[in-house]
Design a protein around this motif. Structure first.
Motif, PDB file in Angstrom:
ATOM      1  N   SER A  35       0.805  -1.595  -0.128  1.00  0.00           N
ATOM      2  CA  SER A  35      -0.455  -0.236  -0.202  1.00  0.00           C
ATOM      3  C   SER A  35       1.147   1.238   0.185  1.00  0.00           C
ATOM      4  O   SER A  35       0.030   2.511   0.014  1.00  0.00           O
ATOM      5  CB  SER A  35      -1.546  -0.021   1.367  1.00  0.00           C
ATOM      6  N   THR A  36       1.764   1.136   0.188  1.00  0.00           N
ATOM      7  CA  THR A  36       3.273   2.020  -0.020  1.00  0.00           C
ATOM      8  C   THR A  36       2.981   2.913  -1.323  1.00  0.00           C
ATOM      9  O   THR A  36       4.056   4.175  -1.202  1.00  0.00           O
ATOM     10  CB  THR A  36       4.186   2.082   0.939  1.00  0.00           C
ATOM     11  N   LEU A  37       2.830   1.655  -1.676  1.00  0.00           N
ATOM     12  CA  LEU A  37       3.642   2.151  -3.852  1.00  0.00           C
ATOM     13  C   LEU A  37       2.221   2.799  -4.069  1.00  0.00           C
ATOM     14  O   LEU A  37       2.692   3.369  -4.992  1.00  0.00           O
ATOM     15  CB  LEU A  37       3.751   0.494  -3.768  1.00  0.00           C
ATOM     16  N   ILE A  38       1.221   3.081  -3.535  1.00  0.00           N
ATOM     17  CA  ILE A  38       0.140   3.834  -4.378  1.00  0.00           C
ATOM     18  C   ILE A  38       0.527   4.703  -4.593  1.00  0.00           C
ATOM     19  O   ILE A  38       1.281   5.848  -4.000  1.00  0.00           O
ATOM     20  CB  ILE A  38      -1.170   3.580  -3.162  1.00  0.00           C
ATOM     21  N   LYS A  48       6.212   7.462  -2.157  1.00  0.00           N
ATOM     22  CA  LYS A  48       5.557   6.334  -1.375  1.00  0.00           C
ATOM     23  C   LYS A  48       4.700   7.467  -0.394  1.00  0.00           C
ATOM     24  O   LYS A  48       5.228   8.033   0.539  1.00  0.00           O
ATOM     25  CB  LYS A  48       6.245   5.343  -0.745  1.00  0.00           C
ATOM     26  N   LEU A  49       3.807   6.628  -0.216  1.00  0.00           N
ATOM     27  CA  LEU A  49       2.340   6.718   0.557  1.00  0.00           C
ATOM     28  C   LEU A  49       3.216   6.053   2.603  1.00  0.00           C
ATOM     29  O   LEU A  49       3.654   4.940   2.577  1.00  0.00           O
ATOM     30  CB  LEU A  49       1.571   6.538   0.026  1.00  0.00           C
ATOM     31  N   ALA A  50       2.988   6.981   3.113  1.00  0.00           N
ATOM     32  CA  ALA A  50       3.293   6.533   4.644  1.00  0.00           C
ATOM     33  C   ALA A  50       1.192   6.070   5.274  1.00  0.00           C
ATOM     34  O   ALA A  50       0.845   6.510   5.968  1.00  0.00           O
ATOM     35  CB  ALA A  50       3.117   7.481   5.274  1.00  0.00           C
ATOM     36  N   THR A  51       1.213   4.991   4.933  1.00  0.00           N
ATOM     37  CA  THR A  51       0.058   4.202   4.687  1.00  0.00           C
ATOM     38  C   THR A  51       0.140   3.546   6.227  1.00  0.00           C
ATOM     39  O   THR A  51      -0.530   2.485   6.465  1.00  0.00           O
ATOM     40  CB  THR A  51      -0.352   3.169   4.119  1.00  0.00           C
ATOM     41  N   GLY A  52       1.383   2.787   6.908  1.00  0.00           N
ATOM     42  CA  GLY A  52       1.767   2.045   7.697  1.00  0.00           C
ATOM     43  C   GLY A  52       1.780   0.961   6.984  1.00  0.00           C
ATOM     44  O   GLY A  52       1.528  -0.435   8.404  1.00  0.00           O
ATOM     45  N   ALA A  53       1.498   0.703   6.309  1.00  0.00           N
ATOM     46  CA  ALA A  53       1.673  -0.722   5.624  1.00  0.00           C
ATOM     47  C   ALA A  53       0.487  -1.459   5.572  1.00  0.00           C
ATOM     48  O   ALA A  53       0.395  -2.001   5.965  1.00  0.00           O
ATOM     49  CB  ALA A  53       2.616  -1.324   5.742  1.00  0.00           C
ATOM     50  N   LEU A  54      -1.102  -0.650   6.326  1.00  0.00           N
ATOM     51  CA  LEU A  54      -2.019  -0.923   6.419  1.00  0.00           C
ATOM     52  C   LEU A  54      -1.863  -1.743   7.695  1.00  0.00           C
ATOM     53  O   LEU A  54      -3.279  -3.125   7.524  1.00  0.00           O
ATOM     54  CB  LEU A  54      -2.894  -1.357   5.543  1.00  0.00           C
ATOM     55  N   GLY A  55      -0.727  -1.721   8.185  1.00  0.00           N
ATOM     56  CA  GLY A  55      -0.762  -2.854   9.305  1.00  0.00           C
ATOM     57  C   GLY A  55      -0.373  -3.487   9.446  1.00  0.00           C
ATOM     58  O   GLY A  55      -0.177  -4.958  10.203  1.00  0.00           O
ATOM     59  N   GLY A 348      -5.531  12.487  -2.589  1.00  0.00           N
ATOM     60  CA  GLY A 348      -5.306  12.380  -1.576  1.00  0.00           C
ATOM     61  C   GLY A 348      -4.660  11.246  -1.675  1.00  0.00           C
ATOM     62  O   GLY A 348      -4.966  10.019  -1.860  1.00  0.00           O
ATOM     63  N   GLN A 349      -4.359  10.844  -0.123  1.00  0.00           N
ATOM     64  CA  GLN A 349      -3.804   9.268   0.193  1.00  0.00           C
ATOM     65  C   GLN A 349      -4.979   9.239   1.066  1.00  0.00           C
ATOM     66  O   GLN A 349      -4.477   7.769   0.434  1.00  0.00           O
ATOM     67  CB  GLN A 349      -2.869  10.209   1.387  1.00  0.00           C
ATOM     68  N   PHE A 355      -9.231   4.335  -2.638  1.00  0.00           N
ATOM     69  CA  PHE A 355     -10.424   4.024  -4.622  1.00  0.00           C
ATOM     70  C   PHE A 355      -9.176   2.755  -4.761  1.00  0.00           C
ATOM     71  O   PHE A 355      -9.518   1.740  -5.699  1.00  0.00           O
ATOM     72  CB  PHE A 355      -9.498   5.322  -5.042  1.00  0.00           C
ATOM     73  N   ALA A 356      -7.759   2.849  -4.716  1.00  0.00           N
ATOM     74  CA  ALA A 356      -7.135   1.928  -5.020  1.00  0.00           C
ATOM     75  C   ALA A 356      -7.887   0.212  -4.412  1.00  0.00           C
ATOM     76  O   ALA A 356      -7.322  -0.585  -5.103  1.00  0.00           O
ATOM     77  CB  ALA A 356      -5.738   1.754  -4.739  1.00  0.00           C
TER      78      ALA A 356
END
Length: 407
Positions: A35-38, A48-55, A348-349, A355-356
């Motif tokens: 998810s950080t590659l979105i 890269k996105l700061a998604t925290g790898a969605l946990g 946006g993040q 969306f993705a």
């Protein structure tokens, strides 16, 4: 000898929804890790996105869970085929593999080809070579010798490893099915130890010479990553031989093992390998987790086949989990192009993630239920072993003769 034959024929895998549940956990962890590659672009080189790898900071280990499942299922099917027909039909095996793997792969490659045509033939480092490597199932070698050149087709490296395994394993199985049990156990254990040793040597060499191909080989070479596939194969043989522990005598120990494996696997998928240290020591810690995930997944499958803890079995058989598991192969292929091409600047993040991720699930579901499942049904005819086809033909002719005689 009669006891051995009845014992080996007593185990029939059939459809186990809990195995789809394991697939669901594996694919969700992979999606979280990616998810950080979105929005990072087709060549993955964007921010890269700061998604925290969605946990799922250890989402990379989801691939190893897939490896174990593949090794277990393929070996089980080959063992059952030999038990039923006393032979392994290589042609039928590869037809089944083509029917299972090619639809989603071809659609993914077609989508990437359209993108390249619209992008003038390349997008950063991502170009037609990535499609060619993926189509030929050699993308793991592309990563070994070319670095990060596959872009949004990078996940195909693990499919290449599996396909290379499929290309040689049926041939090896044709020997193992007639070998003694001691010989089979010795062969698989030696192969696992060799794999682990090769991975360690390649990493040690990388940190000594700082040569990228050595690092890439330790991560992506079939002979350095086959331990998961082989662990799954070992469980298949153990189940086939009737060597699974007796749930009547060892239920408590089996359930405790199941809980331990499940909780440690979830912890690894959530936390990852921890703080990474550079150098050989850090690499050794990281690749210990590869080996542990393979062994723990194999043990967990064995638990599910004998005396699974009721709460874990209920979770893995939960309909949403099973549904995700069914579409996991397409989801693994489709999610990366969808993720990296999502317009983060526009959405946006938070909007990009919202969306993705659902879009990836929707595309994978449409692909599986609209196309892949229909071709999977052809395995019951085109993918039947030759002996099974002849038996069906004989039964059909016998029914015709009976009908003629009755009339």
């Amino acid at each position: 000898m009669a006891a051995t034959q009845s014992e080996t024929r007593s185990f029939k895998l059939g459809y186990r929804p809990e195995l789809d549940g394991i697939r669901a956990i594996a694919i969700v962890s992979v999606l979280g890790g990616h998810s950080t590659l979105i929005g990072s672009g087709a060549d993955l080189m964007g921010p890269k996105l700061a998604t925290g790898a969605l946990g799922f900071h250890g989402g990379v280990f989801g691939v190893d869970i897939f490896f174990v499942l593949s090794g277990f299922l393929i070996t089980t099917l080959l063992l059952q085929e030999y038990a039923s027909w006393r032979q392994i039909d290589f042609k039928a095996f590869y037809i089944r593999r083509i029917l299972r793997l090619s639809p989603a792969m071809l659609m993914t490659l077609a989508g990437c080809a359209v993108y390249l045509l619209l992008s003038g033939g390349h997008s950063g480092n991502f170009d037609w070579w990535a499609i060619l490597y993926s189509a030929l199932y050699v993308s793991n070698f592309a990563l070994i010798f070319g670095g990060l050149i596959l872009g949004m087709l990078t996940p195909t490296w693990s499919l290449s490893v599996e396909e290379q395994f499929y290309s040689i394993w049926p041939l090896i199985m044709s020997r193992l099915v007639t070998a003694s049990r001691a010989s089979v156990v010795k062969f698989i254990l030696i192969a696992i130890v060799f794999t682990l040793g090769l991975r360690a040597v390649l990493h040690a060499a990388f940190w000594h010479f700082y040569a990228w191909p050595l690092f890439g080989a330790a991560n992506h070479l079939i002979f350095a990553r086959a331990d998961g596939l082989l662990c799954g194969a070992m469980v298949a043989f153990v189940a086939h031989w009737g060597w699974l522990p007796d749930p009547g005598r060892y239920a408590t120990q089996i359930k405790a093992t199941g809980w331990f494996c499940a909780l440690t696997l979830l912890a690894i998928l959530h936390y990852g390998p921890g703080i990474q240290e550079s150098g050989l020591y850090g690499a050794s810690i990281f690749y210990f987790f590869y080996a542990y995930v393979s062994v723990a997944t194999a043990l967990f499958i064995a638990v599910l086949l004998s005396a699974p803890p009721a709460p874990l079995l209920a979770l893995l058989r939960w309909r949403p989990m099973v549904w995700i598991g069914k579409i996991s192969y397409g989801l693994y292929l489709y999610h990366m192009p969808i993720f990296v091409l999502t317009p983060v600047a526009l959405l946006g993040q938070i909007g990009s993630v919202a969306f993705a991720v659902p879009l990836a699930f929707a595309v994978a579901a449409l692909s599986f239920f609209g196309i892949e499942k229909r071709l999977l049904n052809l395995r019951e005819t085109l993918g039947l072993p030759r002996a099974a086809r002849l038996a069906k033909l004989a039964q059909r002719e016998a029914r015709v003769l009976q009908d003629q005689h009755a009339s």
